[in-house]
Motif scaffolding. Structure first.
Motif, short mmCIF file in Angstrom:
data_model
loop_
_atom_site.label_atom_id
_atom_site.label_comp_id
_atom_site.label_asym_id
_atom_site.label_seq_id
_atom_site.Cartn_x
_atom_site.Cartn_y
_atom_site.Cartn_z
N ASP A 132 0.01 -39.06 8.36
CA ASP A 132 -0.39 -39.95 9.45
C ASP A 132 0.57 -39.84 10.63
N LEU A 133 1.83 -39.51 10.31
CA LEU A 133 2.88 -39.46 11.33
C LEU A 133 2.85 -38.16 12.15
N LYS A 157 7.54 -29.56 6.53
CA LYS A 157 6.14 -30.00 6.46
C LYS A 157 5.38 -29.75 7.76
N HIS A 158 6.07 -29.13 8.74
CA HIS A 158 5.44 -28.78 10.02
C HIS A 158 4.74 -30.00 10.63
N LEU A 159 5.49 -31.07 10.80
CA LEU A 159 4.92 -32.33 11.29
C LEU A 159 4.83 -32.40 12.81
N ALA A 182 6.06 -44.40 17.87
CA ALA A 182 5.02 -44.80 16.93
C ALA A 182 5.60 -45.35 15.63
N ALA A 183 6.83 -44.93 15.31
CA ALA A 183 7.44 -45.36 14.05
C ALA A 183 8.94 -45.12 14.10
N VAL A 184 9.63 -45.77 13.18
CA VAL A 184 11.03 -45.50 12.93
C VAL A 184 11.15 -45.13 11.46
N VAL A 185 11.91 -44.08 11.17
CA VAL A 185 12.14 -43.69 9.78
C VAL A 185 13.50 -44.25 9.39
N LEU A 186 13.50 -45.12 8.37
CA LEU A 186 14.68 -45.93 8.10
C LEU A 186 14.75 -46.29 6.63
N THR A 205 4.51 -52.73 9.25
CA THR A 205 4.19 -52.22 7.93
C THR A 205 5.25 -51.20 7.50
N VAL A 206 5.54 -51.17 6.21
CA VAL A 206 6.50 -50.23 5.63
C VAL A 206 5.75 -49.34 4.64
N SER A 207 5.91 -48.03 4.78
CA SER A 207 5.15 -47.10 3.95
C SER A 207 5.54 -47.18 2.48
#
Length: 261
Positions: A132-133, A157-159, A182-186, A205-207
């Protein structure tokens, strides 16, 4: 006084000699609940701070000091190594992830907590997975292990992520709240206090998906000071084997692993 064997394991310790001469111990920290933070009353506290305060007590006793002042020094992620090497701080007691690439320049204690890195975003963005990211803009603190892991995952992952770095975790989180990314990775346990203290916790929301490797937290210390590292490790082992560890865990960590809404 009989000096413990782990204190006598090496002829000198730069850190312990500095503390003994100055009667001051300088502790680095960052605003990262629930591990280290200055609260509204001005007191620096948290789980890691509690551990380090106990280390300070053991140092005072082992060195036979009648007085030992503790100074808490705000230290950014990017400043930790230079602050240690310049003796601005004696050890860093905020969130530090033990990583092989860092062990060339600093030393780490035994681990005291393991966290998972996750994707935090606004619910309206409908982002729950790395897929999704893909192609989105992501914020992350510079100098953090999260950034190293995100860069690795992005390549593998070629994101095609556009990564924006910040000086602090709070800044990285605010970029999402302000819709600049769009998001923070934390790390999950660091994300929850920011979400719970936001104006609309329910908007985030948290994945469930974990990003990258597990994050093993440890106290960061100067390189080439094995005596001090051994002293800290021994003190931590005593804490972990005592009822105090359960008390600290219940006070600082257990209530932090859930969202209010």
């Amino acid at each position: 006084m009989c000096v413990p064997h782990y204190l006598a394991a090496a002829p000198t310790s730069v850190t312990l000699e500095h503390i003994k001469a100055s009667h001051i111990i300088n502790i680095g920290y960052r605003q990262l609940e629930p591990f280290s933070f200055r609260d509204n009353s001005g007191e620096v506290s948290g789980y890691t701070i509690s551990l380090c305060n106990k280390v300070a007590d053991e140092i005072k006793h082992s060195l036979g000091l009648k007085k030992l002042d503790i100074h808490y020094i705000p230290t950014l992620f990017t400043e930790r190594v230079s602050a240690l090497n310049s003796s601005k701080i004696d050890f860093d007691c905020s969130v530090n992830t033990d990583a092989p690439e860092r062990q060339k320049s600093v030393s780490f204690s035994i681990d005291y907590y393991t966290a998972n890195m996750r994707i935090v975003s606004l619910r309206q963005n409908n982002i729950q997975t790395l897929n999704d990211l893909k192609g989105h803009t992501v914020s992350v603190p510079r100098g953090s292990k999260d950034l190293l892991e995100l860069n690795r995952v992005n390549r593998e992952k070629h994101l095609s992520l556009s990564i924006i770095t910040s000086d602090t975790v709070a800044d990285a989180f605010d970029m999402v709240a302000q819709k600049r990314t769009a998001a923070v990775v934390l790390d999950d346990i660091l994300a929850y206090p920011f979400i719970n203290q936001s104006e609309k916790p329910e908007a985030f929301t948290v994945s469930h998906e974990i990003v990258g490797e597990k994050m093993k937290y440890a106290i960061m210390m100067r390189k080439e000071d094995p005596l001090f590292v051994a002293f800290v490790d021994k003190t931590l082992e005593h804490i972990f084997d005592s009822p105090l560890n359960t008390q600290l865990t219940n006070k600082w960590l257990t209530q932090k692993v859930v969202l209010k809404n």
